[in-house]
Design a protein around this motif. Sequence first.
Motif, PDB file in Angstrom:
ATOM      1  N   SER A  41       0.872  -1.177   0.000  1.00  0.00           N
ATOM      2  CA  SER A  41       0.000   0.000   0.000  1.00  0.00           C
ATOM      3  C   SER A  41       0.903   1.219   0.000  1.00  0.00           C
ATOM      4  O   SER A  41       2.115   1.091   0.175  1.00  0.00           O
ATOM      5  CB  SER A  41      -0.814   0.075   1.284  1.00  0.00           C
ATOM      6  OG  SER A  41      -1.712  -0.957   1.388  1.00  0.00           O
ATOM      7  N   THR A  47      -2.185   8.395   0.749  1.00  0.00           N
ATOM      8  CA  THR A  47      -3.358   8.409  -0.153  1.00  0.00           C
ATOM      9  C   THR A  47      -4.343   9.511   0.271  1.00  0.00           C
ATOM     10  O   THR A  47      -4.886  10.223  -0.584  1.00  0.00           O
ATOM     11  CB  THR A  47      -4.055   7.033  -0.154  1.00  0.00           C
ATOM     12  OG1 THR A  47      -3.053   6.036  -0.364  1.00  0.00           O
ATOM     13  CG2 THR A  47      -5.084   6.936  -1.257  1.00  0.00           C
ATOM     14  N   ASP A  48      -4.560   9.664   1.570  1.00  0.00           N
ATOM     15  CA  ASP A  48      -5.460  10.728   2.063  1.00  0.00           C
ATOM     16  C   ASP A  48      -4.990  12.082   1.557  1.00  0.00           C
ATOM     17  O   ASP A  48      -5.777  12.903   1.081  1.00  0.00           O
ATOM     18  CB  ASP A  48      -5.429  10.785   3.602  1.00  0.00           C
ATOM     19  CG  ASP A  48      -6.205   9.633   4.227  1.00  0.00           C
ATOM     20  OD1 ASP A  48      -7.018   9.023   3.510  1.00  0.00           O
ATOM     21  OD2 ASP A  48      -5.989   9.357   5.420  1.00  0.00           O
ATOM     22  N   LEU A  51      -5.523  12.500  -2.241  1.00  0.00           N
ATOM     23  CA  LEU A  51      -6.934  12.708  -2.606  1.00  0.00           C
ATOM     24  C   LEU A  51      -7.417  14.082  -2.159  1.00  0.00           C
ATOM     25  O   LEU A  51      -8.260  14.698  -2.805  1.00  0.00           O
ATOM     26  CB  LEU A  51      -7.803  11.595  -2.008  1.00  0.00           C
ATOM     27  CG  LEU A  51      -7.631  10.245  -2.701  1.00  0.00           C
ATOM     28  CD1 LEU A  51      -8.383   9.141  -1.970  1.00  0.00           C
ATOM     29  CD2 LEU A  51      -8.101  10.306  -4.167  1.00  0.00           C
ATOM     30  N   ALA A  70      -3.759   9.439  -7.217  1.00  0.00           N
ATOM     31  CA  ALA A  70      -3.874   8.570  -6.033  1.00  0.00           C
ATOM     32  C   ALA A  70      -2.931   7.363  -6.121  1.00  0.00           C
ATOM     33  O   ALA A  70      -2.386   6.913  -5.123  1.00  0.00           O
ATOM     34  CB  ALA A  70      -5.316   8.095  -5.863  1.00  0.00           C
ATOM     35  N   PHE A 136      -3.606  -1.593  -5.037  1.00  0.00           N
ATOM     36  CA  PHE A 136      -4.626  -0.544  -5.169  1.00  0.00           C
ATOM     37  C   PHE A 136      -4.811  -0.046  -6.596  1.00  0.00           C
ATOM     38  O   PHE A 136      -5.754   0.652  -6.885  1.00  0.00           O
ATOM     39  CB  PHE A 136      -4.227   0.603  -4.224  1.00  0.00           C
ATOM     40  CG  PHE A 136      -5.087   1.827  -4.153  1.00  0.00           C
ATOM     41  CD1 PHE A 136      -6.448   1.741  -3.859  1.00  0.00           C
ATOM     42  CD2 PHE A 136      -4.530   3.101  -4.314  1.00  0.00           C
ATOM     43  CE1 PHE A 136      -7.218   2.903  -3.732  1.00  0.00           C
ATOM     44  CE2 PHE A 136      -5.287   4.256  -4.188  1.00  0.00           C
ATOM     45  CZ  PHE A 136      -6.641   4.146  -3.894  1.00  0.00           C
ATOM     46  N   THR A 147      -7.803   3.017  -9.858  1.00  0.00           N
ATOM     47  CA  THR A 147      -7.632   2.497  -8.497  1.00  0.00           C
ATOM     48  C   THR A 147      -8.872   1.686  -8.112  1.00  0.00           C
ATOM     49  O   THR A 147      -9.947   1.862  -8.688  1.00  0.00           O
ATOM     50  CB  THR A 147      -7.382   3.601  -7.457  1.00  0.00           C
ATOM     51  OG1 THR A 147      -8.542   4.411  -7.339  1.00  0.00           O
ATOM     52  CG2 THR A 147      -6.183   4.458  -7.825  1.00  0.00           C
ATOM     53  N   ARG A 150     -10.844   2.577  -1.737  1.00  0.00           N
ATOM     54  CA  ARG A 150     -10.025   2.696  -0.528  1.00  0.00           C
ATOM     55  C   ARG A 150      -9.805   1.331   0.129  1.00  0.00           C
ATOM     56  O   ARG A 150     -10.709   0.513   0.181  1.00  0.00           O
ATOM     57  CB  ARG A 150     -10.693   3.658   0.478  1.00  0.00           C
ATOM     58  CG  ARG A 150     -10.842   5.089   0.004  1.00  0.00           C
ATOM     59  CD  ARG A 150      -9.572   5.714  -0.531  1.00  0.00           C
ATOM     60  NE  ARG A 150      -8.419   5.672   0.349  1.00  0.00           N
ATOM     61  CZ  ARG A 150      -8.107   6.628   1.234  1.00  0.00           C
ATOM     62  NH1 ARG A 150      -8.869   7.702   1.331  1.00  0.00           N
ATOM     63  NH2 ARG A 150      -7.027   6.525   1.985  1.00  0.00           N
ATOM     64  N   GLY A 151      -8.603   1.114   0.578  1.00  0.00           N
ATOM     65  CA  GLY A 151      -8.254  -0.177   1.187  1.00  0.00           C
ATOM     66  C   GLY A 151      -8.040  -1.272   0.151  1.00  0.00           C
ATOM     67  O   GLY A 151      -7.945  -2.451   0.487  1.00  0.00           O
ATOM     68  N   LYS A 209     -12.612  -2.798   9.250  1.00  0.00           N
ATOM     69  CA  LYS A 209     -11.685  -2.303   8.230  1.00  0.00           C
ATOM     70  C   LYS A 209     -10.476  -3.218   8.029  1.00  0.00           C
ATOM     71  O   LYS A 209      -9.689  -3.009   7.104  1.00  0.00           O
ATOM     72  CB  LYS A 209     -11.211  -0.927   8.735  1.00  0.00           C
ATOM     73  CG  LYS A 209     -10.566  -0.050   7.729  1.00  0.00           C
ATOM     74  CD  LYS A 209     -10.150   1.250   8.433  1.00  0.00           C
ATOM     75  CE  LYS A 209      -9.044   1.934   7.708  1.00  0.00           C
ATOM     76  NZ  LYS A 209      -8.197   2.704   8.618  1.00  0.00           N
ATOM     77  N   HIS A 212     -10.399  -5.708   3.228  1.00  0.00           N
ATOM     78  CA  HIS A 212     -11.410  -5.242   2.274  1.00  0.00           C
ATOM     79  C   HIS A 212     -12.351  -6.405   1.961  1.00  0.00           C
ATOM     80  O   HIS A 212     -11.895  -7.519   1.704  1.00  0.00           O
ATOM     81  CB  HIS A 212     -10.721  -4.761   0.997  1.00  0.00           C
ATOM     82  CG  HIS A 212     -11.626  -3.936   0.144  1.00  0.00           C
ATOM     83  ND1 HIS A 212     -12.725  -4.456  -0.486  1.00  0.00           N
ATOM     84  CD2 HIS A 212     -11.592  -2.620  -0.183  1.00  0.00           C
ATOM     85  CE1 HIS A 212     -13.333  -3.497  -1.167  1.00  0.00           C
ATOM     86  NE2 HIS A 212     -12.671  -2.374  -0.991  1.00  0.00           N
TER      87      HIS A 212
END
Length: 406
Positions: A41, A47-48, A51, A70, A136, A147, A150-151, A209, A212
Amino acid sequence: LALIVKKFGGTSLGDLDHVRNAAERVREARASGERVAVVVSAMAGVTDQLLKTCAGEGLGPDGFERDSVAATGEQAAAGVFALVLQGLGIPARSWLGWQVPIVTTDTPGEARIVKVETKSLEAALARGEVPVVAGFQGVSEGGRITTLGRGGSDITAVALAAALKARRCDIYTDVPGIYTADPNLVPGARQLAAISYREILALAATGAKVMHSRAVALGLEYGVKIEVRTSYEARPGTMIVAEKDLTEPKPVSGIACSEQEAKISVQGVADEPGTVAGLFRPLAEAGISVDMIVQDVAGKNAPADVTFTVHKKDLARALSLLKAAKKSVGFRALEADDKVVKVSVVGLGMAGRPGVAQKMFDALGAKHINIQAISASDIKISVLIAEHHKAEAVRALHAAYGLGRA
Ligand code: ADP
Ligand code: ASP
Ligand code: MG
Protein backbone atom coordinates in the motif's frame (compact mmCIF):
# COMPACT_ATOMS: atom_id res chain seq x y z
CA LEU A 1 9.35 -23.78 -4.28
CA ALA A 2 6.09 -22.66 -2.74
CA LEU A 3 5.07 -19.05 -3.26
CA ILE A 4 3.70 -16.74 -0.57
CA VAL A 5 2.19 -13.34 -1.36
CA LYS A 6 2.91 -10.84 1.41
CA LYS A 7 0.89 -7.62 1.52
CA PHE A 8 2.01 -4.74 3.71
CA GLY A 9 -0.52 -2.06 4.69
CA GLY A 10 0.27 1.64 5.01
CA THR A 11 0.96 1.46 8.74
CA SER A 12 3.55 -1.28 8.15
CA LEU A 13 5.37 1.10 5.79
CA GLY A 14 5.08 4.34 7.81
CA ASP A 15 8.80 5.18 7.50
CA LEU A 16 12.09 3.57 6.47
CA ASP A 17 12.41 1.71 9.78
CA HIS A 18 8.97 0.18 9.28
CA VAL A 19 9.87 -0.80 5.70
CA ARG A 20 13.10 -2.43 6.95
CA ASN A 21 11.06 -4.35 9.48
CA ALA A 22 8.60 -5.48 6.76
CA ALA A 23 11.51 -6.49 4.53
CA GLU A 24 12.76 -8.64 7.42
CA ARG A 25 9.55 -10.71 7.12
CA VAL A 26 10.43 -11.29 3.44
CA ARG A 27 14.01 -12.24 4.27
CA GLU A 28 12.86 -14.77 6.90
CA ALA A 29 10.44 -16.43 4.49
CA ARG A 30 13.10 -16.71 1.79
CA ALA A 31 15.55 -18.11 4.33
CA SER A 32 13.04 -20.85 5.15
CA GLY A 33 12.83 -21.79 1.48
CA GLU A 34 9.77 -19.88 0.27
CA ARG A 35 9.47 -17.73 -2.82
CA VAL A 36 7.88 -14.37 -2.04
CA ALA A 37 5.91 -11.78 -4.01
CA VAL A 38 5.19 -8.52 -2.17
CA VAL A 39 2.19 -6.19 -2.51
CA VAL A 40 2.44 -2.75 -0.96
CA SER A 41 0.00 0.00 0.00
CA ALA A 42 1.05 3.62 0.05
CA MET A 43 2.92 4.74 3.14
CA ALA A 44 0.49 5.69 5.95
CA GLY A 45 -1.47 8.89 5.28
CA VAL A 46 -0.17 9.38 1.72
CA THR A 47 -3.36 8.41 -0.15
CA ASP A 48 -5.46 10.73 2.06
CA GLN A 49 -3.09 13.59 1.28
CA LEU A 50 -3.14 12.91 -2.48
CA LEU A 51 -6.93 12.71 -2.61
CA LYS A 52 -7.19 15.90 -0.57
CA THR A 53 -5.10 17.69 -3.18
CA CYS A 54 -7.42 16.42 -5.93
CA ALA A 55 -10.46 17.75 -4.03
CA GLY A 56 -9.01 21.28 -4.06
CA GLU A 57 -11.27 24.17 -5.00
CA GLY A 58 -11.91 24.74 -8.68
CA LEU A 59 -10.38 21.46 -9.91
CA GLY A 60 -12.04 19.40 -12.64
CA PRO A 61 -13.99 16.24 -11.83
CA ASP A 62 -12.07 13.72 -14.01
CA GLY A 63 -11.88 10.43 -12.06
CA PHE A 64 -9.10 9.00 -14.22
CA GLU A 65 -6.84 11.97 -13.43
CA ARG A 66 -7.67 11.62 -9.71
CA ASP A 67 -6.69 7.94 -9.98
CA SER A 68 -3.39 8.73 -11.67
CA VAL A 69 -2.60 11.00 -8.72
CA ALA A 70 -3.87 8.57 -6.03
CA ALA A 71 -1.91 5.65 -7.53
CA THR A 72 1.43 7.42 -7.04
CA GLY A 73 1.43 6.57 -3.33
CA GLU A 74 1.82 2.87 -4.11
CA GLN A 75 4.38 3.59 -6.85
CA ALA A 76 6.64 5.32 -4.32
CA ALA A 77 6.13 2.60 -1.68
CA ALA A 78 6.95 -0.19 -4.17
CA GLY A 79 10.16 1.55 -5.23
CA VAL A 80 11.26 2.16 -1.64
CA PHE A 81 10.48 -1.45 -0.67
CA ALA A 82 12.52 -2.77 -3.63
CA LEU A 83 15.45 -0.52 -2.67
CA VAL A 84 15.35 -1.79 0.93
CA LEU A 85 15.30 -5.43 -0.25
CA GLN A 86 18.21 -4.76 -2.60
CA GLY A 87 20.08 -3.21 0.34
CA LEU A 88 19.67 -6.56 2.14
CA GLY A 89 21.16 -8.33 -0.88
CA ILE A 90 17.79 -9.64 -2.07
CA PRO A 91 17.15 -9.20 -5.82
CA ALA A 92 13.93 -7.20 -6.20
CA ARG A 93 12.10 -4.81 -8.54
CA SER A 94 8.92 -2.79 -8.40
CA TRP A 95 5.92 -3.53 -10.65
CA LEU A 96 3.19 -0.97 -11.25
CA GLY A 97 -0.34 -2.09 -12.15
CA TRP A 98 0.17 -1.32 -15.86
CA GLN A 99 3.50 -3.14 -15.95
CA VAL A 100 2.15 -6.47 -14.64
CA PRO A 101 -0.48 -5.76 -16.10
CA ILE A 102 -3.42 -5.91 -13.70
CA VAL A 103 -6.30 -5.15 -16.05
CA THR A 104 -9.41 -3.49 -14.61
CA THR A 105 -12.76 -2.11 -15.67
CA ASP A 106 -12.93 1.52 -16.84
CA THR A 107 -14.51 2.71 -13.58
CA PRO A 108 -12.14 5.14 -11.88
CA GLY A 109 -12.02 5.14 -8.09
CA GLU A 110 -13.85 1.81 -7.89
CA ALA A 111 -12.33 -0.32 -10.64
CA ARG A 112 -12.77 -4.09 -10.60
CA ILE A 113 -9.94 -6.43 -11.58
CA VAL A 114 -10.74 -8.21 -14.84
CA LYS A 115 -7.49 -10.11 -15.33
CA VAL A 116 -4.02 -10.46 -13.79
CA GLU A 117 -1.38 -11.29 -16.41
CA THR A 118 1.12 -13.50 -14.60
CA LYS A 119 3.75 -14.21 -17.26
CA SER A 120 6.30 -11.51 -16.40
CA LEU A 121 5.90 -11.98 -12.64
CA GLU A 122 6.40 -15.72 -13.01
CA ALA A 123 9.57 -15.08 -15.01
CA ALA A 124 10.83 -12.68 -12.30
CA LEU A 125 10.10 -15.26 -9.59
CA ALA A 126 11.86 -17.96 -11.62
CA ARG A 127 14.95 -15.71 -11.74
CA GLY A 128 14.90 -15.62 -7.94
CA GLU A 129 13.67 -12.01 -7.75
CA VAL A 130 11.09 -10.63 -5.35
CA PRO A 131 8.47 -8.74 -7.36
CA VAL A 132 7.17 -5.78 -5.35
CA VAL A 133 3.75 -5.03 -6.80
CA ALA A 134 2.02 -1.69 -6.23
CA GLY A 135 -1.36 -2.45 -4.65
CA PHE A 136 -4.63 -0.54 -5.17
CA GLN A 137 -3.95 0.21 -8.86
CA GLY A 138 -4.40 -1.27 -12.30
CA VAL A 139 -4.68 -0.32 -15.94
CA SER A 140 -8.16 -0.18 -17.43
CA GLU A 141 -9.27 -1.98 -20.56
CA GLY A 142 -9.29 1.49 -22.14
CA GLY A 143 -5.64 2.03 -21.14
CA ARG A 144 -6.08 4.41 -18.20
CA ILE A 145 -4.58 4.10 -14.71
CA THR A 146 -7.28 3.14 -12.24
CA THR A 147 -7.63 2.50 -8.50
CA LEU A 148 -9.69 -0.22 -6.81
CA GLY A 149 -11.31 1.79 -4.00
CA ARG A 150 -10.03 2.70 -0.53
CA GLY A 151 -8.25 -0.18 1.19
CA GLY A 152 -7.93 -1.85 -2.22
CA SER A 153 -4.38 -3.19 -1.81
CA ASP A 154 -5.93 -6.18 -0.03
CA ILE A 155 -7.77 -6.94 -3.28
CA THR A 156 -4.55 -6.74 -5.31
CA ALA A 157 -2.87 -9.15 -2.90
CA VAL A 158 -5.59 -11.80 -2.94
CA ALA A 159 -6.09 -11.49 -6.73
CA LEU A 160 -2.35 -11.95 -7.23
CA ALA A 161 -2.25 -14.93 -4.86
CA ALA A 162 -5.12 -16.53 -6.81
CA ALA A 163 -3.53 -15.84 -10.21
CA LEU A 164 -0.08 -17.09 -9.14
CA LYS A 165 -1.62 -20.05 -7.24
CA ALA A 166 0.25 -19.01 -4.11
CA ARG A 167 0.33 -21.31 -1.11
CA ARG A 168 -0.84 -18.48 1.13
CA CYS A 169 -1.56 -14.75 1.18
CA ASP A 170 -0.28 -12.92 4.26
CA ILE A 171 -1.98 -9.61 5.05
CA TYR A 172 0.31 -7.62 7.36
CA THR A 173 -1.32 -4.81 9.30
CA ASP A 174 -0.96 -2.79 12.49
CA VAL A 175 -2.82 -5.25 14.73
CA PRO A 176 -1.78 -8.89 15.38
CA GLY A 177 -4.77 -10.44 13.57
CA ILE A 178 -8.55 -10.43 13.33
CA TYR A 179 -10.18 -9.63 16.66
CA THR A 180 -13.65 -10.17 18.09
CA ALA A 181 -14.14 -6.40 17.56
CA ASP A 182 -11.94 -3.47 16.54
CA PRO A 183 -9.23 -3.59 19.26
CA ASN A 184 -8.87 0.16 18.95
CA LEU A 185 -12.51 0.54 20.04
CA VAL A 186 -12.96 -2.36 22.47
CA PRO A 187 -10.05 -2.74 24.92
CA GLY A 188 -11.13 -6.30 25.85
CA ALA A 189 -11.29 -7.55 22.24
CA ARG A 190 -9.59 -10.91 21.72
CA GLN A 191 -7.57 -12.17 18.77
CA LEU A 192 -9.15 -15.10 16.93
CA ALA A 193 -6.92 -18.01 15.89
CA ALA A 194 -9.24 -18.73 12.96
CA ILE A 195 -12.38 -17.33 11.35
CA SER A 196 -14.44 -18.55 8.39
CA TYR A 197 -14.50 -16.70 5.05
CA ARG A 198 -18.22 -16.03 5.42
CA GLU A 199 -17.84 -14.50 8.89
CA ILE A 200 -14.95 -12.17 8.01
CA LEU A 201 -16.77 -11.32 4.77
CA ALA A 202 -19.86 -10.27 6.75
CA LEU A 203 -17.72 -8.34 9.27
CA ALA A 204 -15.72 -6.59 6.51
CA ALA A 205 -18.90 -5.74 4.59
CA THR A 206 -20.39 -4.18 7.73
CA GLY A 207 -17.41 -2.01 8.59
CA ALA A 208 -14.51 -4.07 10.02
CA LYS A 209 -11.68 -2.30 8.23
CA VAL A 210 -9.10 -5.02 8.88
CA MET A 211 -9.65 -6.49 5.39
CA HIS A 212 -11.41 -5.24 2.27
CA SER A 213 -14.61 -7.25 1.79
CA ARG A 214 -13.92 -7.79 -1.93
CA ALA A 215 -10.54 -9.29 -1.08
CA VAL A 216 -12.23 -11.81 1.22
CA ALA A 217 -14.86 -12.57 -1.45
CA LEU A 218 -12.09 -13.27 -3.97
CA GLY A 219 -10.31 -15.48 -1.44
CA LEU A 220 -13.49 -17.49 -0.92
CA GLU A 221 -14.13 -17.79 -4.66
CA TYR A 222 -10.61 -18.95 -5.54
CA GLY A 223 -9.80 -20.84 -2.32
CA VAL A 224 -6.88 -18.56 -1.38
CA LYS A 225 -5.48 -19.29 2.08
CA ILE A 226 -5.28 -15.95 3.90
CA GLU A 227 -3.56 -15.07 7.16
CA VAL A 228 -3.94 -11.64 8.78
CA ARG A 229 -0.93 -10.82 10.96
CA THR A 230 1.36 -8.09 12.26
CA SER A 231 4.54 -7.04 10.52
CA TYR A 232 6.04 -5.85 13.80
CA GLU A 233 7.04 -9.28 15.03
CA ALA A 234 7.13 -12.90 13.81
CA ARG A 235 4.04 -14.38 15.49
CA PRO A 236 1.02 -16.26 14.15
CA GLY A 237 -1.97 -14.17 13.15
CA THR A 238 -5.53 -15.17 12.27
CA MET A 239 -6.17 -17.79 9.58
CA ILE A 240 -9.22 -17.43 7.37
CA VAL A 241 -10.49 -20.98 6.97
CA ALA A 242 -13.25 -23.04 5.38
CA GLU A 243 -16.30 -23.60 7.56
CA LYS A 244 -15.60 -27.33 7.86
CA ASP A 245 -12.24 -26.50 9.47
CA LEU A 246 -13.81 -24.57 12.36
CA THR A 247 -14.09 -26.71 15.45
CA GLU A 248 -17.27 -25.14 16.81
CA PRO A 249 -19.10 -22.32 15.06
CA LYS A 250 -20.04 -19.66 17.62
CA PRO A 251 -23.46 -17.92 17.67
CA VAL A 252 -21.51 -14.64 17.61
CA SER A 253 -17.83 -14.51 16.74
CA GLY A 254 -17.37 -10.83 16.02
CA ILE A 255 -18.86 -7.34 16.04
CA ALA A 256 -18.43 -4.63 13.41
CA CYS A 257 -19.48 -1.06 13.15
CA SER A 258 -20.10 1.16 10.12
CA GLU A 259 -20.39 4.92 9.93
CA GLN A 260 -21.07 4.85 6.20
CA GLU A 261 -24.85 4.93 6.40
CA ALA A 262 -27.43 7.68 6.70
CA LYS A 263 -31.08 7.31 7.62
CA ILE A 264 -34.04 8.63 5.66
CA SER A 265 -37.59 8.59 7.07
CA VAL A 266 -40.51 9.08 4.73
CA GLN A 267 -43.56 9.92 6.80
CA GLY A 268 -47.24 9.55 6.00
CA VAL A 269 -47.03 7.15 3.08
CA ALA A 270 -50.38 5.65 2.01
CA ASP A 271 -50.53 2.05 3.31
CA GLU A 272 -51.53 0.58 -0.06
CA PRO A 273 -50.02 -1.94 -2.45
CA GLY A 274 -47.42 -0.37 -4.73
CA THR A 275 -46.53 2.74 -2.72
CA VAL A 276 -43.27 1.32 -1.34
CA ALA A 277 -42.31 0.23 -4.86
CA GLY A 278 -43.03 3.79 -6.08
CA LEU A 279 -40.89 5.21 -3.30
CA PHE A 280 -37.81 3.10 -4.03
CA ARG A 281 -38.05 3.10 -7.85
CA PRO A 282 -36.36 6.50 -8.40
CA LEU A 283 -33.51 5.45 -6.08
CA ALA A 284 -33.00 2.14 -7.87
CA GLU A 285 -33.06 3.89 -11.25
CA ALA A 286 -30.35 6.26 -10.03
CA GLY A 287 -28.19 3.32 -8.87
CA ILE A 288 -28.62 4.13 -5.16
CA SER A 289 -28.70 1.02 -2.96
CA VAL A 290 -30.94 0.89 0.05
CA ASP A 291 -29.84 -1.17 3.03
CA MET A 292 -31.96 -1.42 6.19
CA ILE A 293 -35.72 -0.90 5.72
CA VAL A 294 -38.44 -0.50 8.37
CA GLN A 295 -42.11 0.21 7.83
CA ASP A 296 -44.29 1.33 10.76
CA VAL A 297 -48.05 1.37 10.41
CA ALA A 298 -50.05 3.02 13.18
CA GLY A 299 -53.26 1.07 12.52
CA LYS A 300 -55.63 -0.25 9.87
CA ASN A 301 -55.76 2.11 6.85
CA ALA A 302 -53.50 4.62 8.64
CA PRO A 303 -50.60 6.10 6.68
CA ALA A 304 -47.23 4.40 7.19
CA ASP A 305 -43.75 5.70 7.94
CA VAL A 306 -40.99 4.09 5.89
CA THR A 307 -37.44 4.38 7.27
CA PHE A 308 -34.36 3.14 5.44
CA THR A 309 -30.64 3.72 5.09
CA VAL A 310 -28.47 4.67 2.11
CA HIS A 311 -24.72 5.24 1.82
CA LYS A 312 -23.78 8.68 3.22
CA LYS A 313 -22.33 9.69 -0.14
CA ASP A 314 -25.76 9.10 -1.76
CA LEU A 315 -27.81 10.95 0.87
CA ALA A 316 -28.15 14.34 -0.86
CA ARG A 317 -29.00 12.73 -4.20
CA ALA A 318 -31.54 10.37 -2.61
CA LEU A 319 -33.28 13.26 -0.83
CA SER A 320 -33.63 15.33 -3.98
CA LEU A 321 -34.96 12.34 -5.95
CA LEU A 322 -37.53 11.66 -3.22
CA LYS A 323 -38.57 15.32 -3.06
CA ALA A 324 -39.10 15.24 -6.81
CA ALA A 325 -41.26 12.12 -6.44
CA LYS A 326 -43.34 13.53 -3.55
CA LYS A 327 -46.48 14.16 -5.63
CA SER A 328 -46.46 10.91 -7.55
CA VAL A 329 -45.69 8.70 -4.51
CA GLY A 330 -47.78 10.69 -2.07
CA PHE A 331 -46.19 11.20 1.34
CA ARG A 332 -46.39 13.89 4.01
CA ALA A 333 -42.81 14.63 5.08
CA LEU A 334 -39.20 13.64 4.66
CA GLU A 335 -36.50 13.52 7.36
CA ALA A 336 -32.81 12.64 7.20
CA ASP A 337 -30.18 11.86 9.85
CA ASP A 338 -26.54 11.12 9.12
CA LYS A 339 -25.48 10.94 12.77
CA VAL A 340 -26.13 7.20 12.93
CA VAL A 341 -24.02 4.05 13.02
CA LYS A 342 -24.83 0.48 12.11
CA VAL A 343 -23.62 -2.11 14.60
CA SER A 344 -23.60 -5.74 13.43
CA VAL A 345 -23.03 -9.02 15.25
CA VAL A 346 -21.86 -11.90 13.09
CA GLY A 347 -21.63 -15.62 13.76
CA LEU A 348 -21.98 -18.83 11.76
CA GLY A 349 -23.66 -20.54 14.69
CA MET A 350 -26.54 -18.06 15.10
CA ALA A 351 -28.73 -19.68 12.47
CA GLY A 352 -31.38 -21.78 14.12
CA ARG A 353 -30.29 -20.78 17.61
CA PRO A 354 -33.00 -18.74 19.36
CA GLY A 355 -32.21 -15.82 21.64
CA VAL A 356 -29.21 -14.33 19.81
CA ALA A 357 -31.18 -11.27 18.66
CA GLN A 358 -32.93 -10.95 22.02
CA LYS A 359 -29.55 -10.76 23.77
CA MET A 360 -28.59 -7.89 21.46
CA PHE A 361 -31.80 -5.95 22.14
CA ASP A 362 -31.55 -6.58 25.92
CA ALA A 363 -27.93 -5.42 26.09
CA LEU A 364 -28.71 -2.19 24.20
CA GLY A 365 -31.93 -1.64 26.16
CA ALA A 366 -30.04 -1.94 29.46
CA LYS A 367 -27.82 0.95 28.30
CA HIS A 368 -30.87 2.98 27.18
CA ILE A 369 -29.68 2.87 23.58
CA ASN A 370 -32.60 3.25 21.18
CA ILE A 371 -32.70 0.96 18.12
CA GLN A 372 -33.80 2.90 15.03
CA ALA A 373 -33.79 0.05 12.50
CA ILE A 374 -32.97 -3.66 12.38
CA SER A 375 -31.93 -6.01 9.60
CA ALA A 376 -30.81 -9.62 9.69
CA SER A 377 -29.48 -12.43 7.54
CA ASP A 378 -28.64 -16.04 8.40
CA ILE A 379 -25.31 -15.14 10.05
CA LYS A 380 -25.73 -11.43 10.91
CA ILE A 381 -27.96 -9.08 12.88
CA SER A 382 -27.54 -5.33 12.40
CA VAL A 383 -29.05 -2.42 14.31
CA LEU A 384 -28.98 1.29 13.58
CA ILE A 385 -28.31 3.55 16.57
CA ALA A 386 -27.30 7.15 17.28
CA GLU A 387 -23.64 7.84 16.47
CA HIS A 388 -22.76 9.00 20.00
CA HIS A 389 -23.63 5.57 21.42
CA LYS A 390 -21.16 3.75 19.15
CA ALA A 391 -18.38 2.80 21.58
CA GLU A 392 -20.76 2.09 24.47
CA ALA A 393 -22.96 -0.16 22.28
CA VAL A 394 -20.09 -2.19 20.81
CA ARG A 395 -18.52 -2.68 24.25
CA ALA A 396 -21.86 -3.67 25.80
CA LEU A 397 -22.51 -6.22 23.05
CA HIS A 398 -18.97 -7.57 23.29
CA ALA A 399 -19.55 -8.21 27.00
CA ALA A 400 -23.09 -9.58 26.53
CA TYR A 401 -21.90 -12.30 24.13
CA GLY A 402 -18.87 -13.09 26.30
CA LEU A 403 -16.48 -12.38 23.43
CA GLY A 404 -13.62 -11.35 25.70
CA ARG A 405 -13.39 -14.92 27.03
CA ALA A 406 -11.48 -17.57 25.10
P1 ADP B 1 -3.73 -1.40 6.68
O1 ADP B 1 -3.18 -0.04 6.51
O2 ADP B 1 -2.72 -2.39 7.16
O3 ADP B 1 -4.53 -1.90 5.50
P2 ADP B 1 -6.24 -0.83 8.05
O4 ADP B 1 -6.25 0.43 8.86
O5 ADP B 1 -6.91 -0.83 6.72
O6 ADP B 1 -4.71 -1.30 7.93
O7 ADP B 1 -6.86 -2.03 8.91
C1 ADP B 1 -6.37 -2.30 10.22
C2 ADP B 1 -7.32 -1.71 11.26
O8 ADP B 1 -8.58 -2.39 11.21
C3 ADP B 1 -6.89 -1.90 12.69
O9 ADP B 1 -5.99 -0.89 13.10
C4 ADP B 1 -8.21 -1.86 13.47
O10 ADP B 1 -8.44 -0.59 14.05
C5 ADP B 1 -9.27 -2.08 12.40
N1 ADP B 1 -10.20 -3.17 12.72
C6 ADP B 1 -11.56 -3.08 12.63
N2 ADP B 1 -12.14 -4.20 13.01
C7 ADP B 1 -11.16 -5.07 13.33
C8 ADP B 1 -11.15 -6.44 13.81
N3 ADP B 1 -12.27 -7.13 13.99
N4 ADP B 1 -9.95 -7.02 14.03
C9 ADP B 1 -8.80 -6.34 13.83
N5 ADP B 1 -8.74 -5.04 13.40
C10 ADP B 1 -9.91 -4.41 13.15
N1 ASP C 1 -3.46 3.31 -0.15
C1 ASP C 1 -4.83 2.94 -0.46
C2 ASP C 1 -5.76 3.55 0.57
O1 ASP C 1 -5.32 4.25 1.46
C3 ASP C 1 -5.03 1.46 -0.58
C4 ASP C 1 -4.79 0.65 0.68
O2 ASP C 1 -4.31 1.19 1.69
O3 ASP C 1 -5.07 -0.55 0.65
O4 ASP C 1 -6.95 3.39 0.46
MG1 MG D 1 -6.54 -1.72 4.86
